[in-house]
Design a protein around this motif. Structure first.
Motif, PDB file in Angstrom:
ATOM      1  N   SER A   1     -32.896  -5.201  11.249  1.00 21.25           N
ATOM      2  CA  SER A   1     -32.761  -6.629  11.452  1.00 21.25           C
ATOM      3  C   SER A   1     -33.774  -7.418  10.613  1.00 21.25           C
ATOM      4  N   PRO A   2     -33.641  -7.315   9.300  1.00 17.38           N
ATOM      5  CA  PRO A   2     -34.583  -7.968   8.399  1.00 17.38           C
ATOM      6  C   PRO A   2     -34.338  -9.473   8.300  1.00 17.38           C
ATOM      7  N   GLN A   3     -35.393 -10.239   8.019  1.00 17.05           N
ATOM      8  CA  GLN A   3     -35.261 -11.675   7.856  1.00 17.05           C
ATOM      9  C   GLN A   3     -34.428 -11.984   6.615  1.00 17.05           C
ATOM     10  N   LEU A   4     -34.666 -11.175   5.574  1.00 14.62           N
ATOM     11  CA  LEU A   4     -33.933 -11.363   4.316  1.00 14.62           C
ATOM     12  C   LEU A   4     -33.228 -10.057   3.972  1.00 14.62           C
ATOM     13  N   LEU A   5     -31.923 -10.145   3.815  1.00 19.88           N
ATOM     14  CA  LEU A   5     -31.167  -8.952   3.427  1.00 19.88           C
ATOM     15  C   LEU A   5     -30.626  -9.156   2.019  1.00 19.88           C
ATOM     16  N   ILE A   6     -31.056  -8.294   1.106  1.00 19.99           N
ATOM     17  CA  ILE A   6     -30.518  -8.355  -0.250  1.00 19.99           C
ATOM     18  C   ILE A   6     -29.403  -7.326  -0.357  1.00 19.99           C
ATOM     19  N   ALA A   7     -28.229  -7.777  -0.751  1.00 20.69           N
ATOM     20  CA  ALA A   7     -27.111  -6.850  -0.911  1.00 20.69           C
ATOM     21  C   ALA A   7     -26.668  -6.909  -2.366  1.00 20.69           C
ATOM     22  N   ALA A   8     -26.961  -5.839  -3.103  1.00 28.49           N
ATOM     23  CA  ALA A   8     -26.598  -5.809  -4.520  1.00 28.49           C
ATOM     24  C   ALA A   8     -25.334  -4.975  -4.676  1.00 28.49           C
ATOM     25  N   GLN A   9     -24.272  -5.574  -5.128  1.00 26.98           N
ATOM     26  CA  GLN A   9     -22.995  -4.879  -5.326  1.00 26.98           C
ATOM     27  C   GLN A   9     -22.652  -4.037  -4.110  1.00 26.98           C
ATOM     28  N   PRO A  10     -22.668  -4.630  -2.918  1.00 27.40           N
ATOM     29  CA  PRO A  10     -22.570  -3.777  -1.717  1.00 27.40           C
ATOM     30  C   PRO A  10     -21.243  -3.054  -1.583  1.00 27.40           C
ATOM     31  N   THR A  11     -20.214  -3.484  -2.286  1.00 26.19           N
ATOM     32  CA  THR A  11     -18.913  -2.840  -2.084  1.00 26.19           C
ATOM     33  C   THR A  11     -18.350  -2.219  -3.355  1.00 26.19           C
ATOM     34  N   ARG A  12     -19.187  -2.053  -4.365  1.00 26.73           N
ATOM     35  CA  ARG A  12     -18.691  -1.510  -5.623  1.00 26.73           C
ATOM     36  C   ARG A  12     -18.076  -0.129  -5.414  1.00 26.73           C
ATOM     37  N   GLY A  13     -16.864   0.035  -5.909  1.00 20.79           N
ATOM     38  CA  GLY A  13     -16.208   1.340  -5.843  1.00 20.79           C
ATOM     39  C   GLY A  13     -15.690   1.719  -4.472  1.00 20.79           C
ATOM     40  N   LEU A  14     -15.749   0.802  -3.499  1.00 19.38           N
ATOM     41  CA  LEU A  14     -15.289   1.165  -2.158  1.00 19.38           C
ATOM     42  C   LEU A  14     -13.846   0.709  -1.955  1.00 19.38           C
ATOM     43  N   ASP A  15     -13.183   1.320  -0.959  1.00 15.79           N
ATOM     44  CA  ASP A  15     -11.807   0.934  -0.701  1.00 15.79           C
ATOM     45  C   ASP A  15     -11.760  -0.202   0.324  1.00 15.79           C
ATOM     46  N   VAL A  16     -10.562  -0.717   0.511  1.00 17.18           N
ATOM     47  CA  VAL A  16     -10.405  -1.919   1.327  1.00 17.18           C
ATOM     48  C   VAL A  16     -11.045  -1.797   2.707  1.00 17.18           C
ATOM     49  N   GLY A  17     -10.809  -0.661   3.357  1.00 15.52           N
ATOM     50  CA  GLY A  17     -11.330  -0.495   4.712  1.00 15.52           C
ATOM     51  C   GLY A  17     -12.837  -0.642   4.762  1.00 15.52           C
ATOM     52  N   ALA A  18     -13.520   0.023   3.838  1.00 16.83           N
ATOM     53  CA  ALA A  18     -14.983  -0.019   3.831  1.00 16.83           C
ATOM     54  C   ALA A  18     -15.484  -1.401   3.422  1.00 16.83           C
ATOM     55  N   ILE A  19     -14.789  -2.037   2.479  1.00 16.91           N
ATOM     56  CA  ILE A  19     -15.191  -3.368   2.039  1.00 16.91           C
ATOM     57  C   ILE A  19     -15.117  -4.341   3.214  1.00 16.91           C
ATOM     58  N   GLU A  20     -13.996  -4.270   3.922  1.00 10.95           N
ATOM     59  CA  GLU A  20     -13.791  -5.126   5.086  1.00 10.95           C
ATOM     60  C   GLU A  20     -14.958  -4.964   6.058  1.00 10.95           C
TER      61      GLU A  20
END
Lengths: 507, 354
Positions: A419-438
């Motif tokens: 539960s961080p105050q700041l969450l950096i998400a860099a390309q969090p869904t690269r190469g993933l399929d629809v289910g995981a992206i969702e």
């Protein structure tokens, strides 16, 4: 009517897994046919069977109505089947023309005739609208260009059926548009295309029909004009898919991250972040859009304490944290989903449980007096595995054995759970399929709702537009503009990403 | 897929066993070709170790430094480093323990013995720390620097003995009995072998490595850095500090190996112009033991058994002792080449997954 390619009842088994279970694929002449499925559904296996890299255990292949036995890629080439691989098979030090004719060089009196090669390549590239310079070295041209070289390689060998293996994974949005144009042109010139993909958008932009496979089985073959994205996505994952949209009201709170006049140099001491200013509030998702290589990586690394800044300040919750050590940053409330999940996000030879405490292993309750509390860690891991739906036999499984989507879920679980105050998400869904992206999009929105600040860096404009409350466009190391997703569109963003500000002035 | 992984794990465990069997078989073929009786030779090795207390005792005695050296190599391996400097760390450890025992000879045994052992470990630690520091600070590759440190150790110990601790016979004086690990009880039990209490130190060290690496937060960090320095860095660990720590701890194990020779087997140190070889054999032991503490213990037992039991081969089967070294080399060869097989296999299975 005969098909360009017909694969009937193909079955391919690997020890312990049926990769293709009686799959039938029928590709008509002159169409772009999508082979659509999640990661690990068996798309690549099926195409490797067609290209002669694997032998099917059962089933038959017909090329232009004639039964074909394909022992190896040479057979496939002879039959006019060409493959554009996801990972390019090019020699960097060779020129474009040299790469294309390699293995089938034009000869004059038994000597390599490079002039002829250049000429042939030039003719081919003009015919199909593939703009490349045959005399440039491969290492000097962009990734998009390299892909065209791969396409030309198959055309040079006389292929009329082209397989594209997830061709857009490595491309920028503009290059993707160009590729789609190229594919349409190829079909127009009489070629047939099989497009392996798990991206819905591409299918609806250029395909005629799609064959959906799931867990090695045929689900259906549909006409694109008769279906819609939601239906196709549900077919792929086998349940209803909700596209996650950031619909939570935008109530920005206090400043969580403040960056002022930041300058950062890269490994070659070239300044890649120049006088950058940026603020991220609690309760908002700030998307950073930009073409790869405009300083995104260096910016994140500077915030995370992984790269020294040259000047400027970074504040987290009003505390100056410029050039803090990474551990201090993490303890101060930084969460980080790194771009390269296998290299930076996980220790692949550690178990899932061990990976779940990668930043917190020394803290209570995971450790007491320097001794790891393995039972506590295992319990925590089990809980997170369930909560984040990580598909794994157990928490003792090595991270290496997981699929990409599940690896990413482990990282997201770990970072979000702190539960961080700041969450950096860099390309969090690269190469993933629809289910995981969702799933991952849902988690990012949840964090926003909890009042946390989320900094999202992505090359996928869709992702940025769907999730962000504000979009900051980065260009050559500074923020060229900040726009609201409701008041912009892909075109405008594309122009900004190319360095052109509203009003037409070149920045 | 999980089935496949299980198979690979089994393979991992099987590799050393198969390698040993293949090594022994090839040794037998060589003996046959030269005209010796391999059955008789192997029989004499086994019988001497298990039925003749002297050879049994000598086997365990030789195991002590070999296991410690193996642990030193395995420990650094586990953290992603290749410590070739065990030999040098062992020599400085040897000298430090002997020097401590002689110069503080007036102390009672309860103080002097532990102190001398600690001195050996500390000297090894220092000798390991230096390449660790060079790597962490200046990116000097540890393989190069640890090899160099071996030569520095070889000649520095010789110089120190010659100038400060010299006695007749090109060696240091014998240590006072208050610092000795030797035991008349163990010697009597094994009909006059040089077996000493150092075996307890070795067993504690085996346990210590396991505990440190798998039970403590420091060990977690060391393993993490060993597997993936990048991910560890991103998780907020200091890669540089862990490199230094790893080679320092590895050096402690190596220094203790030297102390066992100085305080146990020999009770002094000679000026030598060549390496002892124990440090290098430690690499083989770690390799065969798959870098696990218990594996190192077993591999150390096997090698010292072959070496000591092999002494009786000559008398009983006429086979020259040197053949044992050929067998050991063959075993290492097979371990090495099955790594190649395993590598090929795992590459293969990774491709299959995609």
């Amino acid at each position: 009517m005969s098909y360009a390619i017909e694969m009937r009842q193909i079955r391919k088994e690997f020890p312990g897994i049926v990769a293709n279970d009686n799959i039938t694929l029928q590709v008509e002449d002159g169409e772009i046919h999508a082979l659509f499925g999640e990661n690990g559904a068996g798309k690549s296996t099926l195409m490797n069977v067609l290209f002669g890299l694997y032998q099917p255990d059962r089933g038959e292949i017909y090329v232009h109505g004639e039964k074909a036995v394909i022992h190896d890629p040479n057979d496939a080439t002879r039959l006019g089947i060409g493959m554009v691989h996801q990972h390019f098979m090019l020699i960097d030090k060779f020129t474009v023309a040299e790469n294309i004719v390699l293995g089938r060089e034009p000869k004059k009196n038994g000597v390599l005739d490079m002039k002829e090669a250049v000429k042939v390549v030039r003719e081919l590239s003009e015919k199909y609208g593939l703009d490349v310079d045959p005399e440039k070295k491969v290492e000097e041209i962009t990734v998009g260009m390299q892909q065209r070289v791969e396409i030309l390689k198959t055309l040079y060998r006389g292929s009329d059926i082209l397989i594209f293996d997830e061709p857009t994974a490595v491309l920028t949005p503009i290059e993707i548009q160009e590729l789609i144009e190229i594919m349409k042109r190829l079909v127009h010139e009489g070629k047939s295309i099989i497009l392996i993909t798990h991206k819905l958008k591409e299918i609806f932009e250029c395909c005629d029909r799609a064959t959906v496979i799931r867990r090695g089985k045929n689900i259906d073959t549909v006409k694109i004009s008769d279906t819609n994205p939601t239906e196709l996505a549900s077919m792929m994952v086998g349940r209803k898919v909700h596209v996650q949209v950031n619909d939570a009201p935008y109530n920005p709170q206090g400043k969580v991250l403040e960056i002022e006049h930041l300058n950062v140099a890269d490994a070659r001491k070239v300044e890649v972040i120049k006088d950058l200013n940026l603020t991220v509030h609690g309760g908002e998702i700030l998307g950073i859009a930009g073409v790869d290589g405009n300083g995104q990586t260096e910016l994140i690394e500077a915030i995370a304490g992984l790269r020294k800044t040259k000047s400027g300040t970074i504040k987290l919750n009003n505390q100056d944290v410029t050039n803090q050590r990474t551990r201090k940053m993490i303890e101060a409330g930084l969460g980080y989903i790194p771009e390269d999940r296998q290299k930076h996000g996980l220790v692949l030879d550690f178990s899932i449980a061990e990976n779940m405490v990668l930043q917190t292993y020394y803290q209570k309750p995971y450790a007491q007096m320097g001794i790891l509390q393995n039972k506590v860690i295992a319990k925590k891991a089990k809980k997170l595995i369930q909560e984040f739906d990580v598909r794994t036999p157990s928490e003792k499984t090595h991270a290496r054995a997981l699929s990409g989507g599940n690896q990413q879920k482990v990282i997201v679980a770990r970072e979000v759970d702190r539960s961080p105050q700041l969450l950096i998400a860099a390309q969090p869904t690269r190469g993933l399929d629809v289910g995981a992206i969702e799933f991952i999009h849902g988690k990012l929105i949840e964090e926003k709702k909890k009042g946390k600040a989320v900094l999202l860096v992505s090359f996928e404009l869709d992702e940025i537009l769907h999730l962000s409350d504000r979009i900051a466009v980065i260009y050559e190391g500074y923020i060229i503009d900040i726009v609201s997703p409701k008041e912009t569109n892909e075109n405008e963003l594309g122009l900004l990403m190319a360095g052109r500000k509203k009003g037409g002035s070149e920045a | 897929m999980s089935n496949l992984l299980k198979k690979v794990n089994w393979m991992t465990l099987l590799i050393p066993v198969i390698s040993v069997i293949l090594g022994l078989l090839c040794g037998a073929v060589i003996m046959l070709v030269i005209g010796y009786n391999p059955v008789l030779a192997y029989q004499s090795i086994v019988e001497s170790i298990f039925l003749q207390p002297y050879y049994g005792g000598e086997t365990i005695r030789a195991m002590i430094p070999l296991v410690l050296a193996g642990l030193a190599v395995a420990f650094s391996f586990r953290t992603g480093l290749f410590n070739i400097g065990v030999e040098g760390q062992l020599m400085v450890g040897w000298l430090a323990s002997v020097a401590c025992a002689i110069s503080l000879g007036h102390l009672p045994k309860i103080l002097l013995l532990p102190l001398s052992i600690v001195a050996g470990g500390a000297a090894g630690a220092l000798w390991g720390f230096i390449p660790g520091f060079l790597k962490a600070r200046f990116k000097v590759h540890e393989v190069i620097s640890t090899i160099m440190m071996n030569y520095i150790a070889l000649y520095t110990t010789a110089y120190l003995i010659k100038n400060f601790l010299y006695t007749e016979g090109e060696r240091t004086p014998t240590i006072p009995s208050a610092a000795s690990l030797a035991s008349p009880f163990l010697a009597n039990l094994t009909q006059g072998s040089r077996l000493h209490w150092g075996i307890i130190v070795a067993i504690i060290a085996v346990f210590a490595m396991w505990f440190l690496l798998w039970k403590t937060t420091k060990g977690y960090e060391l393993r993490s850095v060993g597997f993936s320095p990048d991910a560890s860095n991103y998780a907020g660990m200091s890669v540089a500090r862990n490199i230094m720590l790893s080679l320092t701890i590895s050096g402690i194990f190596a220094g203790l190996a030297g102390a066992m020779e100085g305080l146990g087997t020999y009770q002094y140190m000679t000026i030598s112009s060549a390496f002892t070889g124990i440090g290098f054999n430690g690499i083989a032991v770690a390799l065969l033991g798959l870098n696990t503490p218990i594996g190192v213990l077993l591999a150390g037992a096997l090698f010292s058994g072959l070496q000591n039991g092999g002494l009786t081969m000559q008398a009983n089967a006429g086979v020259p002792v040197e053949l044992v070294n050929i067998i050991i080399a063959l075993i290492i060869f097979f371990v090495g080449s099955s790594y190649a097989i395993k590598w090929a296999l795992s590459r293969f299975s990774r491709k299959g997954k995609k």
